[in-house]
Design a protein around this motif. Structure first.
Motif, mmCIF file in Angstrom:
data_model
loop_
_atom_site.group_PDB
_atom_site.id
_atom_site.type_symbol
_atom_site.label_atom_id
_atom_site.label_comp_id
_atom_site.label_asym_id
_atom_site.label_seq_id
_atom_site.Cartn_x
_atom_site.Cartn_y
_atom_site.Cartn_z
ATOM 1 N N ARG A 101 0.815 -1.218 0.000
ATOM 2 C CA ARG A 101 0.000 0.000 0.000
ATOM 3 C C ARG A 101 0.845 1.263 0.000
ATOM 4 N NH1 ARG A 101 -3.729 -2.636 4.549
ATOM 5 N NH2 ARG A 101 -4.387 -4.410 3.286
ATOM 6 N N SER A 102 2.119 1.150 0.305
ATOM 7 C CA SER A 102 2.988 2.326 0.314
ATOM 8 C C SER A 102 3.664 2.573 -1.031
ATOM 9 C CB SER A 102 4.050 2.167 1.398
ATOM 10 O OG SER A 102 4.830 1.012 1.155
ATOM 11 N N THR A 103 3.369 1.758 -2.028
ATOM 12 C CA THR A 103 4.015 1.866 -3.342
ATOM 13 C C THR A 103 3.132 2.666 -4.285
ATOM 14 O OG1 THR A 103 5.091 -0.259 -3.019
ATOM 15 C CG2 THR A 103 5.004 0.598 -5.271
ATOM 16 N N SER A 104 3.583 3.825 -4.697
ATOM 17 C CA SER A 104 2.749 4.731 -5.489
ATOM 18 C C SER A 104 2.360 4.144 -6.845
ATOM 19 C CB SER A 104 3.460 6.070 -5.680
ATOM 20 O OG SER A 104 4.686 5.897 -6.353
ATOM 21 N N SER A 105 3.216 3.323 -7.428
ATOM 22 C CA SER A 105 2.933 2.789 -8.763
ATOM 23 C C SER A 105 1.765 1.809 -8.779
ATOM 24 C CB SER A 105 4.181 2.126 -9.344
ATOM 25 O OG SER A 105 4.600 1.070 -8.513
ATOM 26 N N PHE A 106 1.344 1.341 -7.618
ATOM 27 C CA PHE A 106 0.208 0.423 -7.562
ATOM 28 C C PHE A 106 -1.141 1.149 -7.593
ATOM 29 C CE2 PHE A 106 2.788 -2.981 -7.585
ATOM 30 C CZ PHE A 106 3.356 -3.443 -6.404
ATOM 31 N N TYR A 107 -1.107 2.472 -7.493
ATOM 32 C CA TYR A 107 -2.338 3.236 -7.478
ATOM 33 C C TYR A 107 -2.709 3.653 -8.901
ATOM 34 C CZ TYR A 107 -2.121 3.270 -2.428
ATOM 35 O OH TYR A 107 -2.103 2.878 -1.108
ATOM 36 N N ASP A 108 -4.002 3.601 -9.205
ATOM 37 C CA ASP A 108 -4.477 3.820 -10.568
ATOM 38 C C ASP A 108 -4.869 5.258 -10.870
ATOM 39 O OD1 ASP A 108 -6.243 0.840 -9.874
ATOM 40 O OD2 ASP A 108 -4.414 0.984 -11.081
ATOM 41 N N TYR A 109 -5.345 5.986 -9.892
ATOM 42 C CA TYR A 109 -5.818 7.343 -10.163
ATOM 43 C C TYR A 109 -5.420 8.262 -9.012
ATOM 44 C CZ TYR A 109 -9.638 4.665 -8.036
ATOM 45 O OH TYR A 109 -10.370 3.798 -7.273
ATOM 46 N N TRP A 110 -5.213 9.524 -9.386
ATOM 47 C CA TRP A 110 -4.647 10.508 -8.467
ATOM 48 C C TRP A 110 -5.420 11.820 -8.517
ATOM 49 C CZ3 TRP A 110 -0.180 9.642 -5.512
ATOM 50 C CH2 TRP A 110 0.452 8.406 -5.746
ATOM 51 N N GLY A 111 -5.454 12.480 -7.353
ATOM 52 C CA GLY A 111 -5.990 13.827 -7.297
ATOM 53 C C GLY A 111 -4.930 14.835 -7.697
ATOM 54 N N GLN A 112 -5.289 16.110 -7.692
ATOM 55 C CA GLN A 112 -4.415 17.150 -8.218
ATOM 56 C C GLN A 112 -3.394 17.658 -7.207
ATOM 57 O OE1 GLN A 112 -7.244 17.642 -6.856
ATOM 58 N NE2 GLN A 112 -7.339 19.674 -5.922
ATOM 59 N N GLY A 113 -3.514 17.321 -5.957
ATOM 60 C CA GLY A 113 -2.550 17.785 -4.950
ATOM 61 C C GLY A 113 -3.013 19.040 -4.246
ATOM 62 N N THR A 114 -2.664 19.134 -2.974
ATOM 63 C CA THR A 114 -2.960 20.320 -2.190
ATOM 64 C C THR A 114 -1.726 20.630 -1.335
ATOM 65 O OG1 THR A 114 -4.540 21.335 -0.642
ATOM 66 C CG2 THR A 114 -4.077 18.987 -0.328
ATOM 67 N N LEU A 115 -1.336 21.894 -1.307
ATOM 68 C CA LEU A 115 -0.093 22.297 -0.656
ATOM 69 C C LEU A 115 -0.292 22.521 0.831
ATOM 70 C CD1 LEU A 115 2.884 23.207 -0.790
ATOM 71 C CD2 LEU A 115 2.039 25.510 -1.340
ATOM 72 N N VAL A 116 0.579 21.885 1.609
ATOM 73 C CA VAL A 116 0.621 22.095 3.059
ATOM 74 C C VAL A 116 1.962 22.724 3.400
ATOM 75 C CG1 VAL A 116 0.703 20.954 5.307
ATOM 76 C CG2 VAL A 116 -0.933 20.177 3.559
ATOM 77 N N THR A 117 1.922 23.865 4.059
ATOM 78 C CA THR A 117 3.141 24.554 4.466
ATOM 79 C C THR A 117 3.120 24.727 5.977
ATOM 80 O OG1 THR A 117 3.193 25.770 2.378
ATOM 81 C CG2 THR A 117 4.568 26.598 4.172
#
Length: 126
Positions: free
Chosen positions: A107-123
């Motif tokens: 579950r920690s391997t990003s390549s196993f995921y099929d779809y992604w959101g656009q990202g949100t910045l945390v500072t």
């Protein structure tokens, strides 16, 4: 499936934020949802994952005890509650999903995921 992540922002060290990831489309096929983060020049890093059917969770060691991933079936939304934030948590946070029934170690391997959101910045400021 389309994912939309939101909730990022600027917070002082020690503060809290809650990220949300709303899923639209054929969400009934989603089996595992995850959060990853990335800073410039670095690889995308696993943060947390949750199994949609039974809410089984996984966390990166760096966030254990501080972050909590959860999901709301009725709203097709996954949350990441982030407490005791540190400057090193600063990153763009992405939610991701897959129809695969990933074993815990995958579950920690990003390549196993099929779809992604656009990202949100945390500072997180010190």
């Amino acid at each position: 499936v389309q994912l939309q992540a939101f909730g990022g922002g600027l917070v002082q060290a020690g503060g809290s934020l809650r990220l949300s990831c709303a899923a639209a489309g054929r969400t009934s096929n989603s089996y595992t949802m995850g959060w990853f983060r990335q800073t410039p020049g670095k690889e995308r890093e696993f943060v947390a994952a949750i199994r949609w059917p039974d809410s089984g969770t996984n966390y990166a060691d760096s966030v254990k005890g501080r972050f909590t991933i959860s999901r709301d079936r009725a709203k097709n939304t996954v949350y990441l509650q982030m407490n005791s934030l540190k400057p090193e948590d600063t990153a763009v946070y992405y939610c991701a999903g897959t129809t695969k029934n990933l074993i815990s170690s995958s579950r920690s391997t990003s390549s196993f995921y099929d779809y992604w959101g656009q990202g949100t910045l945390v500072t997180v400021s010190s």
